[in-house]
Design a protein around this motif. Structure first.
Motif, mmCIF file in Angstrom:
data_model
loop_
_atom_site.group_PDB
_atom_site.id
_atom_site.type_symbol
_atom_site.label_atom_id
_atom_site.label_comp_id
_atom_site.label_asym_id
_atom_site.label_seq_id
_atom_site.Cartn_x
_atom_site.Cartn_y
_atom_site.Cartn_z
ATOM 1 N N GLU A 1 0.836 -1.200 0.000
ATOM 2 C CA GLU A 1 0.000 0.000 0.000
ATOM 3 C C GLU A 1 0.873 1.253 0.000
ATOM 4 O OE1 GLU A 1 -3.942 -0.579 2.374
ATOM 5 O OE2 GLU A 1 -2.337 -1.437 3.575
ATOM 6 N N PRO A 2 0.295 2.396 -0.369
ATOM 7 C CA PRO A 2 1.059 3.654 -0.292
ATOM 8 C C PRO A 2 1.423 3.953 1.159
ATOM 9 C CG PRO A 2 -0.991 3.954 -1.526
ATOM 10 C CD PRO A 2 -1.062 2.617 -0.883
ATOM 11 N N PHE A 3 2.652 4.408 1.384
ATOM 12 C CA PHE A 3 3.015 4.811 2.749
ATOM 13 C C PHE A 3 3.510 6.254 2.795
ATOM 14 C CE2 PHE A 3 6.891 2.837 1.028
ATOM 15 C CZ PHE A 3 7.828 3.827 1.269
ATOM 16 N N TYR A 4 3.647 6.920 1.622
ATOM 17 C CA TYR A 4 4.113 8.312 1.610
ATOM 18 C C TYR A 4 3.467 9.033 0.432
ATOM 19 C CZ TYR A 4 7.271 12.258 0.743
ATOM 20 O OH TYR A 4 7.779 13.504 0.516
ATOM 21 N N LYS A 5 2.766 10.119 0.726
ATOM 22 C CA LYS A 5 2.062 10.845 -0.339
ATOM 23 C C LYS A 5 2.553 12.281 -0.470
ATOM 24 C CE LYS A 5 -2.186 8.118 -0.136
ATOM 25 N NZ LYS A 5 -3.642 8.135 0.090
ATOM 26 N N GLY A 6 3.784 12.524 -0.086
ATOM 27 C CA GLY A 6 4.333 13.873 -0.206
ATOM 28 C C GLY A 6 4.458 14.546 1.142
ATOM 29 N N GLY B 1 13.686 10.541 -18.072
ATOM 30 C CA GLY B 1 12.261 10.502 -17.742
ATOM 31 C C GLY B 1 11.828 11.602 -16.805
ATOM 32 N N PRO B 2 10.536 11.963 -16.873
ATOM 33 C CA PRO B 2 9.986 12.994 -15.979
ATOM 34 C C PRO B 2 9.762 12.436 -14.575
ATOM 35 C CG PRO B 2 8.277 12.102 -17.416
ATOM 36 C CD PRO B 2 9.553 11.447 -17.822
ATOM 37 N N GLY B 3 9.329 13.310 -13.670
ATOM 38 C CA GLY B 3 9.063 12.878 -12.294
ATOM 39 C C GLY B 3 10.325 12.716 -11.471
ATOM 40 N N ARG B 4 11.473 13.162 -12.008
ATOM 41 C CA ARG B 4 12.742 13.002 -11.303
ATOM 42 C C ARG B 4 13.072 14.201 -10.422
ATOM 43 N NH1 ARG B 4 15.164 9.114 -9.903
ATOM 44 N NH2 ARG B 4 17.197 10.101 -10.083
ATOM 45 N N GLU B 5 12.277 15.277 -10.500
ATOM 46 C CA GLU B 5 12.553 16.459 -9.696
ATOM 47 C C GLU B 5 12.637 16.054 -8.216
ATOM 48 O OE1 GLU B 5 9.923 16.126 -11.632
ATOM 49 O OE2 GLU B 5 10.063 17.562 -13.273
ATOM 50 N N LEU B 6 13.617 16.628 -7.510
ATOM 51 C CA LEU B 6 13.796 16.294 -6.098
ATOM 52 C C LEU B 6 13.028 17.296 -5.247
ATOM 53 C CD1 LEU B 6 17.602 15.432 -6.156
ATOM 54 C CD2 LEU B 6 15.677 13.846 -6.193
ATOM 55 N N THR B 7 12.262 16.789 -4.300
ATOM 56 C CA THR B 7 11.428 17.665 -3.471
ATOM 57 C C THR B 7 11.944 17.779 -2.042
ATOM 58 O OG1 THR B 7 10.007 15.794 -2.891
ATOM 59 C CG2 THR B 7 9.357 17.095 -4.813
ATOM 60 N N HIS B 8 12.884 16.905 -1.678
ATOM 61 C CA HIS B 8 13.355 16.918 -0.293
ATOM 62 C C HIS B 8 14.722 16.253 -0.227
ATOM 63 C CE1 HIS B 8 12.315 17.582 3.920
ATOM 64 N NE2 HIS B 8 13.004 16.494 4.193
ATOM 65 N N CYS B 9 15.522 16.658 0.740
ATOM 66 C CA CYS B 9 16.834 16.034 0.938
ATOM 67 C C CYS B 9 17.225 16.245 2.392
ATOM 68 C CB CYS B 9 17.858 16.657 -0.003
ATOM 69 S SG CYS B 9 19.465 15.888 0.075
ATOM 70 N N THR B 10 17.729 15.201 3.031
ATOM 71 C CA THR B 10 18.119 15.320 4.436
ATOM 72 C C THR B 10 19.320 14.421 4.705
ATOM 73 O OG1 THR B 10 17.340 15.125 6.720
ATOM 74 C CG2 THR B 10 16.466 13.539 5.167
ATOM 75 N N SER C 1 17.029 11.405 -0.306
ATOM 76 C CA SER C 1 16.392 12.367 -1.210
ATOM 77 C C SER C 1 15.057 11.806 -1.674
ATOM 78 C CB SER C 1 17.286 12.687 -2.404
ATOM 79 O OG SER C 1 17.346 11.590 -3.292
ATOM 80 N N VAL C 2 14.127 12.703 -2.007
ATOM 81 C CA VAL C 2 12.770 12.321 -2.386
ATOM 82 C C VAL C 2 12.454 12.921 -3.743
ATOM 83 C CG1 VAL C 2 10.346 12.353 -1.682
ATOM 84 C CG2 VAL C 2 12.137 12.362 0.053
ATOM 85 N N THR C 3 11.883 12.111 -4.639
ATOM 86 C CA THR C 3 11.535 12.603 -5.976
ATOM 87 C C THR C 3 10.085 13.055 -6.031
ATOM 88 O OG1 THR C 3 10.813 10.449 -6.817
ATOM 89 C CG2 THR C 3 13.162 10.938 -6.981
#
Length: 800
Positions: free
Chosen positions: A22-27, A290-299, A309-311
């Motif tokens: 199941e999904p465990f992370y939605k942003g 491919g698209p969807g590779r933009e990074l939205t988070h890094c820690t 890192s999170v795409t």
């Protein structure tokens, strides 16, 4: 159609959910603990805690208000987790036990957008959508500061790494960074060098320097003594997160001098390392297509030496911090699952195509995930070759790709081909050998692709990239989109199903038309050959599944039961049964011989686009628009064995019951009958007791010696008996014993007593009314009888 030679015992009767992915992370925010063993992320109303080693969700924390989580933070000592919800409540968790230790109102007038602990894990700062910043003492449980002055949503708060300095930094929608003094309760400075939203604040180990990043494509190095900008570094991308690296040489990342270096993650989809002094990029990560590779988070979890890192498409990538070597991949959210397949010769892996250009390969035993890049648009369909190492994918980018998995489970693209002029919506592999592929497209054509005899092995793909495939044959097959293609088990026939409401049969490899199957009222979503018979199954948007004879193209059977489009169909049980999945979110198991729907499986909440069965025919796999992937296990044999054991146990108990009744051991008999949970059997025992000459005393003594739970069960059974005039006497006899000898407060404490009384009263009244009428009638009969008696005849005088 020849009936397959299979006994009834081979038919499946049920599947049970063995596992759900199941999904465990939605942003939103993600965070690693200091040890790097646990990963925390938001999924709607829950914060999920993942075990990094296995990828399994260890625990889901959900607030009692069941509102969406808007912010969370884990304390630096890893002990305390605090979450904030849309209901403006803050909850403090002992997250390792999953228990709430404290709950309090946030006092913000709008939801909390961000929060951060101080280095001592005693203070918590919250920034709200109301523009306010509040500080809370977590140990003493009270609010210590309330700072106002920020314009718009406060989306970033951070404490200075030196606790003694008591400084708090915040940034809001006005792009300024405010420095608050907790000691003076005032704003020390407003730093205004950014022109767009500030996305991260990070501090050097000595606490003298701060780095800020923004969507204005610059990073700024600040001197925290003078609170002035020391250097502005243009990074030429909208940065979502920047991390200051330890001041030590790391040759793998291009860090050769001891000066300040930092790492950025942003919309270019790759991690880059910069030297602050010169403003030069010293290392760039290889960019994947491919698209969807933009990074939205890094820690950075410095103690564990890990970088997360999170795409943009919710994939979480875990790197070794010193070399940026990929360690783990997690697929947080799959959106719509469009196709699923088992992989490996023993079905050890599954491959998933979701609403994304990336494919995801999961190892079932360890939950390890591998994300495959190659397609440049959404992947629509998958198929696997017979041996299980090689599989193919096709998508909206009008191309096909062939992938190979090695024994270690690593997957590489080994071949690719293009030639269709529209989306390629369906693909099928040859069944006997790994020799060819067939694809069907929105351009109404089918293409046959031959594979080279020797494909490169994973890890040894040639420098020029994957092998290029050429279409061996192209055939226009239908007037509308081709939704499904299937290759016969002998590789000599091809079936196509289209939106034009027909299926067609073709001879391979020349693609000559052999015949047309017409009869569905709407478009076809799936065609499938029987593994045993000369039969084709078709699934349609008209809600039916049909079976067709290949010899004369006649319809043999129609299966009706789905309330919406049937999207997939598969043969199981050596061709004697069918599994179908539909837009109604249901999977149905059908027995072909009698057209019977044996079982309906309801575990999905939306359209089930993917359905595949394992080689051993003991498991099934489904994927749906609800983002869930479910692994089903065939539990027919287990259930049959349980049923057999149950029957045998019932026979033994029945025999024991008969023996006890024969020996007039009524207490044991009644206890055994109650344990069988069969009201009629208990009734038989009660009747046997009442037939005894000393029935009243025997019944009373037996009932009163029962345990409390047995008396509760007996009272429930009395409700059933009391509804029937033939058995109401036994019910009333048992009720009489209970009412005479049990105190009212004890009776009222019985489980379900209220419902039992409500059910007993109306029937009991009816029985007493009937008895009253019978008594009246009997009294009247007695009266009539006495009045109808003739007077005695006079005695004749005796003859003299």
């Amino acid at each position: 159609m020849a009936e397959p030679a299979a006994g009834v015992g081979r038919f499946k009767s049920n599947y049970a959910v063995e596992r759900k992915i199941e999904p465990f992370y939605k942003g939103g925010k993600v965070q690693l603990d200091e040890t790097g063993q646990h990963l925390f992320c938001v999924c709607g109303t829950r914060v999920n805690i993942l075990d990094v080693a296995s990828g399994a969700v260890l625990r889901s924390l959900e607030q009692e208000d069941q509102e969406d989580i808007t912010a969370f933070d884990l304390s630096p000592d890893n002990e305390v987790l605090v979450t904030a919800s849309r209901a403006l409540l803050l909850v403090q968790w002992a997250w390792q036990e999953g228990s709430i230790t404290r709950l309090w109102k946030a006092i913000h007038t709008a939801p909390v957008a961000t929060m951060a602990f101080d280095p001592t894990s005693t203070l918590l700062a919250t920034g709200g959508c109301d523009g306010a910043v509040r500080v809370w003492d977590i140990v003493r449980h009270y609010g210590t500061h309330h700072f106002r002055g920020s314009q718009g949503v406060v989306h970033l708060v951070a404490f200075h790494p030196e606790p003694a300095r008591l400084l708090l930094f915040s940034s809001a929608a006005d792009t300024a960074i405010r420095v608050w003094s907790l000691q003076d309760r005032s704003c020390l400075a407003v730093l205004t060098a950014h022109y767009s939203a500030v996305t991260s604040l990070t501090f050097s180990a000595d606490g003298h320097t701060m780095l800020s990043s923004g969507r204005d494509k610059i990073c700024i190095v600040w001197d925290l003594h003078s609170l002035q900008a020391m250097r502005t570094v243009p990074v030429f991308e909208s940065v979502e997160a920047a991390v200051l690296l330890p001041e030590e040489p790391v040759p793998e990342l291009g860090v050769k001098s001891p000066g300040l270096h930092f790492l950025t993650a942003g919309d270019q989809g790759m991690l880059r390392v910069w030297e602050a002094a010169s403003g030069q990029c010293v290392h760039t990560q290889q960019q994947l297509p491919g698209p969807g590779r933009e990074l939205t988070h890094c820690t950075l979890a410095q103690a564990a030496g890990l970088l997360l890192s999170v795409t943009a498409d919710h994939n979480l990538l875990l790197y070794e911090a010193r070399s940026l070597q990929l360690q783990k991949q997690f697929a947080g959210y799959s959106e719509e699952v469009l196709d699923v397949r088992f992989l490996g010769p023993e079905d050890s892996h599954i491959v998933v195509a979701s609403n994304s250009p990336c494919l995801k390969v999961f190892e079932l035993q360890t939950s390890a995930c591998q994300i495959l890049h190659g397609h440049t648009d959404i992947v629509l369909a998958l198929d696997v070759f017979r041996k299980g190492w090689l599989f193919a994918s096709c998508g909206k980018d009008q191309s096909i790709r062939v992938w190979k998995m090695n024994k270690a489970g690593e997957v590489t693209c080994v071949a690719q081909g293009s030639g269709h002029t529209h989306s390629v919506g369906t693909i099928c592999c040859s069944r006997l050998k790994e020799t060819f592929l067939v694809t069907g497209s929105q351009d109404c054509t089918v293409k046959l692709w031959s594979l080279p005899e020797a494909l490169p092995s994973p890890g040894s793909v040639p420098v020029g990239g994957p092998v290029l495939l050429q279409a061996q044959a192209t055939q226009r097959c239908h007037d509308k989109d081709i939704n499904s293609v299937a290759v016969a088990p002998n590789d000599k026939l091809l079936a196509t199903g289209s939106q034009d409401r027909t299926a067609k049969l073709w001879a391979l490899p020349q693609c000559q038309l052999l015949g047309v199957f017409s009869g569905h009222r709407r478009g076809l979503w799936c065609v499938q050959f029987s593994p045993m018979d000369q039969v084709l199954a078709t699934a349609s948007a008209d809600g039916t599944v049909k079976l067709w004879a290949l010899q004369d193209f006649s319809c043999l059977k129609t299966f009706e039961g789905h309330d919406a489009s049937v999207l997939k169909v598969a043969f199981v049980s050596r061709g004697t049964q069918l599994l179908s999945s539909g837009s109604d979110g249901l999977v149905k198991l059908w027995t072909i011989k009698n057209n019977e729907c044996v079982r309906t499986l309801d575990a999905h909440e939306d359209k089930i686009w993917g359905l595949h069965c394992s080689r051993l025919d003991d498991r099934a796999l489904t994927g749906a628009s609800d983002s869930c992937i479910i692994l089903w296990k065939d539990v027919t044999e287990v259930e049959q064995a349980e049923e057999q054991a149950k029957r045998e146990e019932q026979v033994v108990k029945q025999q024991e019951l008969d023996n006890l009744l024969h020996e007039k051991r009524y207490l044991r008999a009644l206890g055994l009958a109650i344990s069988l949970d069969r009201p009629h059997t208990v009734l038989t025992v009660i009747q046997a007791i009442r037939k005894d000459p000393e029935s009243c005393e025997k019944l009373e003594a037996t009932v009163l010696r029962l345990r409390r739970d047995q008396k509760e069960a007996l009272l429930r059974f009395c409700v059933t008996w009391n509804t029937n005039s033939r058995h109401c006497h036994e019910a009333q006899a048992v009720l009489g014993v209970l009412l005479r000898h049990e105190a009212p407060e004890e009776l009222l404490a019985y489980e379900g007593v209220q419902a039992s009384l409500e059910a007993l009263l109306p029937y009991t009244e009816r029985h007493f009314q009937r008895l009253s009428r019978t008594l009246q009638a009997a009294t009247f009969l007695d009266f009539l009888w006495h009045n109808m008696k003739l007077p005695p005849l006079p005695v004749a005088p005796s003859a003299l």
